[in-house]
Design a protein around this motif. Structure first.
Motif, PDB file in Angstrom:
ATOM      1  N   ASP A 175       0.817  -1.225   0.000  1.00 59.41           N
ATOM      2  CA  ASP A 175       0.000   0.000   0.000  1.00 59.41           C
ATOM      3  C   ASP A 175       0.846   1.270   0.000  1.00 59.41           C
ATOM      4  O   ASP A 175       0.484   2.261  -0.641  1.00 59.41           O
ATOM      5  CB  ASP A 175      -0.935   0.009   1.218  1.00 59.41           C
ATOM      6  CG  ASP A 175      -1.993  -1.075   1.137  1.00 59.41           C
ATOM      7  OD1 ASP A 175      -2.185  -1.625   0.037  1.00 59.41           O
ATOM      8  OD2 ASP A 175      -2.599  -1.384   2.175  1.00 59.41           O
ATOM      9  N   ASN A 176       1.963   1.253   0.710  1.00 60.91           N
ATOM     10  CA  ASN A 176       2.757   2.476   0.859  1.00 60.91           C
ATOM     11  C   ASN A 176       3.894   2.573  -0.161  1.00 60.91           C
ATOM     12  O   ASN A 176       3.906   3.465  -1.002  1.00 60.91           O
ATOM     13  CB  ASN A 176       3.313   2.566   2.288  1.00 60.91           C
ATOM     14  CG  ASN A 176       2.202   2.680   3.322  1.00 60.91           C
ATOM     15  OD1 ASN A 176       1.200   3.337   3.083  1.00 60.91           O
ATOM     16  ND2 ASN A 176       2.377   2.042   4.460  1.00 60.91           N
ATOM     17  N   VAL A 177       4.836   1.651  -0.090  1.00 59.07           N
ATOM     18  CA  VAL A 177       5.984   1.702  -1.007  1.00 59.07           C
ATOM     19  C   VAL A 177       5.532   1.498  -2.448  1.00 59.07           C
ATOM     20  O   VAL A 177       5.969   2.210  -3.364  1.00 59.07           O
ATOM     21  CB  VAL A 177       7.036   0.636  -0.621  1.00 59.07           C
ATOM     22  CG1 VAL A 177       8.224   0.702  -1.576  1.00 59.07           C
ATOM     23  CG2 VAL A 177       7.491   0.837   0.811  1.00 59.07           C
ATOM     24  N   HIS A 193       2.668   2.181  -3.785  1.00 57.03           N
ATOM     25  CA  HIS A 193       1.966   3.372  -4.252  1.00 57.03           C
ATOM     26  C   HIS A 193       2.943   4.479  -4.633  1.00 57.03           C
ATOM     27  O   HIS A 193       2.785   5.139  -5.673  1.00 57.03           O
ATOM     28  CB  HIS A 193       1.008   3.872  -3.170  1.00 57.03           C
ATOM     29  CG  HIS A 193       0.333   5.170  -3.505  1.00 57.03           C
ATOM     30  ND1 HIS A 193      -0.682   5.255  -4.442  1.00 57.03           N
ATOM     31  CD2 HIS A 193       0.537   6.434  -3.059  1.00 57.03           C
ATOM     32  CE1 HIS A 193      -1.070   6.526  -4.548  1.00 57.03           C
ATOM     33  NE2 HIS A 193      -0.348   7.250  -3.716  1.00 57.03           N
ATOM     34  N   MET A 194       3.959   4.681  -3.792  1.00 51.80           N
ATOM     35  CA  MET A 194       4.933   5.742  -4.082  1.00 51.80           C
ATOM     36  C   MET A 194       5.752   5.440  -5.336  1.00 51.80           C
ATOM     37  O   MET A 194       6.047   6.340  -6.135  1.00 51.80           O
ATOM     38  CB  MET A 194       5.851   5.943  -2.874  1.00 51.80           C
ATOM     39  CG  MET A 194       5.161   6.656  -1.705  1.00 51.80           C
ATOM     40  SD  MET A 194       6.304   7.061  -0.341  1.00 51.80           S
ATOM     41  CE  MET A 194       6.560   5.445   0.370  1.00 51.80           C
ATOM     42  N   LEU A 195       6.118   4.185  -5.525  1.00 49.29           N
ATOM     43  CA  LEU A 195       6.862   3.811  -6.735  1.00 49.29           C
ATOM     44  C   LEU A 195       6.004   4.006  -7.982  1.00 49.29           C
ATOM     45  O   LEU A 195       6.478   4.508  -9.005  1.00 49.29           O
ATOM     46  CB  LEU A 195       7.331   2.356  -6.634  1.00 49.29           C
ATOM     47  CG  LEU A 195       8.578   2.093  -5.790  1.00 49.29           C
ATOM     48  CD1 LEU A 195       8.825   0.589  -5.668  1.00 49.29           C
ATOM     49  CD2 LEU A 195       9.800   2.775  -6.391  1.00 49.29           C
ATOM     50  N   THR A 196       4.751   3.614  -7.895  1.00 52.02           N
ATOM     51  CA  THR A 196       3.840   3.791  -9.033  1.00 52.02           C
ATOM     52  C   THR A 196       3.694   5.269  -9.378  1.00 52.02           C
ATOM     53  O   THR A 196       3.737   5.660 -10.561  1.00 52.02           O
ATOM     54  CB  THR A 196       2.454   3.202  -8.702  1.00 52.02           C
ATOM     55  OG1 THR A 196       2.590   1.814  -8.439  1.00 52.02           O
ATOM     56  CG2 THR A 196       1.488   3.393  -9.869  1.00 52.02           C
ATOM     57  N   ARG A 197       3.543   6.095  -8.356  1.00 54.95           N
ATOM     58  CA  ARG A 197       3.420   7.543  -8.568  1.00 54.95           C
ATOM     59  C   ARG A 197       4.683   8.111  -9.222  1.00 54.95           C
ATOM     60  O   ARG A 197       4.606   8.920 -10.155  1.00 54.95           O
ATOM     61  CB  ARG A 197       3.163   8.219  -7.223  1.00 54.95           C
ATOM     62  CG  ARG A 197       2.964   9.723  -7.301  1.00 54.95           C
ATOM     63  CD  ARG A 197       2.673  10.263  -5.917  1.00 54.95           C
ATOM     64  NE  ARG A 197       2.661  11.719  -5.896  1.00 54.95           N
ATOM     65  CZ  ARG A 197       2.537  12.445  -4.806  1.00 54.95           C
ATOM     66  NH1 ARG A 197       2.408  11.840  -3.628  1.00 54.95           N
ATOM     67  NH2 ARG A 197       2.527  13.752  -4.856  1.00 54.95           N
ATOM     68  N   SER A 198       5.860   7.666  -8.756  1.00 59.44           N
ATOM     69  CA  SER A 198       7.118   8.142  -9.330  1.00 59.44           C
ATOM     70  C   SER A 198       7.269   7.739 -10.791  1.00 59.44           C
ATOM     71  O   SER A 198       7.730   8.525 -11.625  1.00 59.44           O
ATOM     72  CB  SER A 198       8.300   7.593  -8.518  1.00 59.44           C
ATOM     73  OG  SER A 198       8.245   8.049  -7.189  1.00 59.44           O
ATOM     74  N   GLN A 251       5.029   9.949 -12.867  1.00 59.74           N
ATOM     75  CA  GLN A 251       5.596  11.293 -12.975  1.00 59.74           C
ATOM     76  C   GLN A 251       6.758  11.330 -13.974  1.00 59.74           C
ATOM     77  O   GLN A 251       6.884  12.275 -14.763  1.00 59.74           O
ATOM     78  CB  GLN A 251       6.059  11.778 -11.594  1.00 59.74           C
ATOM     79  CG  GLN A 251       4.917  12.113 -10.650  1.00 59.74           C
ATOM     80  CD  GLN A 251       5.403  12.443  -9.242  1.00 59.74           C
ATOM     81  OE1 GLN A 251       6.473  11.986  -8.823  1.00 59.74           O
ATOM     82  NE2 GLN A 251       4.618  13.228  -8.513  1.00 59.74           N
ATOM     83  N   LEU A 281      13.346   2.278 -11.609  1.00 52.95           N
ATOM     84  CA  LEU A 281      12.119   2.265 -10.800  1.00 52.95           C
ATOM     85  C   LEU A 281      11.212   1.090 -11.168  1.00 52.95           C
ATOM     86  O   LEU A 281      10.596   0.479 -10.290  1.00 52.95           O
ATOM     87  CB  LEU A 281      11.361   3.583 -10.979  1.00 52.95           C
ATOM     88  CG  LEU A 281      11.961   4.805 -10.273  1.00 52.95           C
ATOM     89  CD1 LEU A 281      11.191   6.070 -10.649  1.00 52.95           C
ATOM     90  CD2 LEU A 281      11.965   4.624  -8.764  1.00 52.95           C
TER      91      LEU A 281
END
Length: 200
Positions: free
Chosen positions: A17-19, A21-26, A29, A53
């Protein structure tokens, strides 16, 4: 040990849920940045970073998948399979195994039990089901039987039986399926030696 399994499952969910999500967002971007970028040098760096990534995301997914799979507890999973049938069948379960058994065996047993109980709910005219899961020094055994009457000849390619055979074969196990006036019986055994060879 069950508390450890639950904690591993919680950690897997948090990483996802956390890591994740952040990787997907990066990654998204970077994809947007590469579209508007006009500098070839910067573009190469963006592509390299994007590859890194994506590799990290694949590694995270694999680790979370393994962590989650290892945290599966067989007995509660079997109880979940049984629960919907208890209004119609008297279900008895005899457990004698270590929860530290291979996750491959756990998933095989859960899959076969789901198939068997689904078939029983659809086709059996009986009122009781008996499940036995036992661990011996050299092998694991699963037995599922109901007391309904059924034809002595069954369609080996129907009712999920082919799927059960495939699950057993994937672990070099043996499965015996019998039917008749005394009910439908599935007996599955998986040698531990084969599991050790698969892991090595």
């Amino acid at each position: 040990y069950l508390a450890t399994l639950k904690e591993r499952n919680r950690i897997a969910r948090e990483i996802h849920d956390n890591v994740g999500h952040m990787l997907t967002r990066s990654i998204l971007q970077l994809g947007a940045l590469s579209v508007i970028n006009k500098d070839e040098t910067v573009g190469e760096a963006i592509n390299d970073l994007s590859g890194t990534l994506n590799t990290a995301m694949t590694s995270i997914r694999s680790s979370v998948h393994d962590l989650h799979d290892d945290s599966i507890a067989l007995k509660p999973a079997v109880e979940d399979c049984i629960r919907p049938l208890k209004d119609r069948f008297a279900v008895s379960c005899d457990y004698d195994f270590s929860e530290r058994m291979s996750r491959d065996v756990k998933f095989c047993f859960i899959g076969v039990i789901k198939e068997a109980l689904s078939n029983t709910a659809k086709h059996s005219d009986g009122d009781s089901i008996k499940i036995i899961i036992r661990e011996h020094p050299a092998l694991y055994q699963l037995s599922i039987a109901d007391n309904g009457s059924c034809p002595e000849k069954i369609d080996e390619n129907g009712m999920g039986l082919a799927n059960m055979r495939e699950r057993a074969a994937s672990l070099n196990g043996n499965i015996n399926i019998t039917s008749g006036s005394k009910g439908f019986h599935i007996f599955l055994s998986v040698p531990k030696q084969n599991l050790t060879e698969r892991r090595s």
